[in-house]
Design a protein around this motif. Structure first.
Motif, PDB file in Angstrom:
ATOM      1  N   HIS A  85       0.852  -1.194   0.000  1.00 40.86           N
ATOM      2  CA  HIS A  85       0.000   0.000   0.000  1.00 40.86           C
ATOM      3  C   HIS A  85       0.892   1.250   0.000  1.00 40.86           C
ATOM      4  O   HIS A  85       1.930   1.299   0.683  1.00 40.86           O
ATOM      5  CB  HIS A  85      -0.884  -0.004   1.247  1.00 40.86           C
ATOM      6  CG  HIS A  85      -1.985   0.998   1.230  1.00 40.86           C
ATOM      7  ND1 HIS A  85      -1.777   2.351   1.428  1.00 40.86           N
ATOM      8  CD2 HIS A  85      -3.331   0.861   1.029  1.00 40.86           C
ATOM      9  CE1 HIS A  85      -2.922   2.986   1.375  1.00 40.86           C
ATOM     10  NE2 HIS A  85      -3.891   2.105   1.135  1.00 40.86           N
TER      11      HIS A  85
ATOM     12  N   TYR B 158      -7.547   8.109   1.187  1.00 44.62           N
ATOM     13  CA  TYR B 158      -7.846   6.733   0.784  1.00 44.62           C
ATOM     14  C   TYR B 158      -9.256   6.345   1.262  1.00 44.62           C
ATOM     15  O   TYR B 158      -9.773   6.897   2.235  1.00 44.62           O
ATOM     16  CB  TYR B 158      -6.831   5.770   1.399  1.00 44.62           C
ATOM     17  CG  TYR B 158      -5.412   6.033   0.975  1.00 44.62           C
ATOM     18  CD1 TYR B 158      -4.942   5.591  -0.258  1.00 44.62           C
ATOM     19  CD2 TYR B 158      -4.535   6.726   1.807  1.00 44.62           C
ATOM     20  CE1 TYR B 158      -3.621   5.825  -0.654  1.00 44.62           C
ATOM     21  CE2 TYR B 158      -3.221   6.972   1.424  1.00 44.62           C
ATOM     22  CZ  TYR B 158      -2.777   6.519   0.187  1.00 44.62           C
ATOM     23  OH  TYR B 158      -1.482   6.761  -0.201  1.00 44.62           O
TER      24      TYR B 158
ATOM     25  N   ASP C  10      -6.936  -0.192  -2.100  1.00 49.36           N
ATOM     26  CA  ASP C  10      -6.115   0.653  -1.227  1.00 49.36           C
ATOM     27  C   ASP C  10      -6.882   1.109   0.007  1.00 49.36           C
ATOM     28  O   ASP C  10      -6.580   2.140   0.612  1.00 49.36           O
ATOM     29  CB  ASP C  10      -5.612   1.881  -2.001  1.00 49.36           C
ATOM     30  CG  ASP C  10      -4.471   1.538  -2.943  1.00 49.36           C
ATOM     31  OD1 ASP C  10      -3.841   0.471  -2.752  1.00 49.36           O
ATOM     32  OD2 ASP C  10      -4.202   2.326  -3.865  1.00 49.36           O
TER      33      ASP C  10
END
Length: 318
Positions: free
Chosen positions: A194, A210, A257
């Motif tokens: 990530h 995110y 993500d």
């Protein structure tokens, strides 16, 4: 029981001791569960007229209408809902009595019904269940995943034997007791690779770029996570998925993500996941077992509780 029958029926309550039968409880619960007299009759392997007659007998005994009949089946009336609560509890008590007697006679054969929450369900509970099945293969363990607010009424009604997970305040419910087993720290978790992992100490504000996975609104953990943002002067994430299913959360983390808040043991046991260096020390509630106050556990549930204590002690010492 006045809330079911009303003061005017108090003189008739004594008649229940001679007139109310076990078959009445079985039938009324079956009709409610199936939503139809015909389907209830099929489930009970009885003729439909026999089920209808039994239901009418019960309504005459109580002096109230229990169901409203419609073109698509039957729906409990408010009086029906009230009586069903007690009928289910009575049948659950009888089921537990049978399991307890047979368990003592046959070496703890029977079923233990467990409500599970996010914390405690990934490592502690599976290890305890595995230990129980090794020593008592005749015991069936039924695991139900939901929120504490969903589990607690079912525990009080006798549909669950115990709840395993983060200990929630129980003062407003009453009738419950709790046993602490261990502490489970919470971590912010992402997939390996990530982009946020490239930062040594990512700021919480930057992580709002995110998408997030958060527990459901009615959970204590959700409130605590939102308080972490509030303490930083931030609004909670708006790009989010609400979920408490471990399998779903893990799949979403691996494929996207997204960022999630998970118990530390889950992260340690999954090579595809990694923790972010963001402290969540304020979210550290003990994990344990919630039990009904004053109700003895059947032998299978007692065995599982002993194993939960044993595994919690082992995990704390590892």
């Amino acid at each position: 029981m006045d809330h079911i029958f009303g003061p005017a029926r108090e003189a008739d309550i004594d008649l229940l001791h001679g007139r109310l039968k076990l078959r009445h409880l079985v039938v009324v619960v079956a009709v409610a569960d199936q939503g139809s007299v015909l389907r209830a009759a099929d489930r009970l392997r009885l003729a439909q007229p026999a089920v209808t007659r039994c239901l009418r007998e019960l309504e005459q005994i109580l002096g109230v209408q229990l169901f409203v009949r419609g073109p698509r089946g039957v729906t409990p009336t408010p009086s029906g809902e009230a009586f069903l609560e007690h009928a289910r509890a009575a049948l659950a008590e009888l089921r537990r009595a049978g399991e307890r007697v047979s368990g003592l006679a046959r070496g703890a054969m029977g079923t233990v019904r467990v409500g599970t929450l996010l914390a405690g369900s990934s490592v502690l509970l599976p290890q305890a269940i595995a230990g129980l099945k090794r020593t008592h293969p005749g015991v069936t363990v039924a695991v139900h995943e939901a929120t504490f607010d969903t589990h607690a009424p079912r525990l009080l009604a006798g549909e669950l034997d115990l709840i395993v997970g983060r200990l929630n305040p129980i003062t407003r419910l009453g009738g419950l007791r709790q046993i602490k087993l261990c502490n489970e720290p919470m971590r912010l978790v992402v997939r390996r690779g990530h982009p946020a992992l490239a930062q040594d100490a990512p700021a919480l504000a930057g992580l709002l770029a995110y998408p997030w996975i958060l527990p459901l609104q009615q959970t204590a953990l959700r409130r605590e996570v939102e308080q972490v943002f509030a303490d930083e002067g931030l609004e909670p994430p708006t790009d989010l998925v609400e979920c408490t299913s471990i399998l779903t959360v893990r799949a979403l983390l691996r494929q996207t993500d997204m960022i999630a808040v998970l118990p530390e043991p889950i992260v340690a046991a999954d090579r595809d996941l990694a923790p972010l260096a963001v402290p969540l020390d304020r979210i550290r509630r003990p994990v344990g077992v919630t039990l009904p106050q004053g109700r003895a556990l059947a032998p299978p549930a007692t065995l599982l509780l002993d194993l939960l204590r044993e595994r919690a002690a082992a995990l704390a010492g590892s």
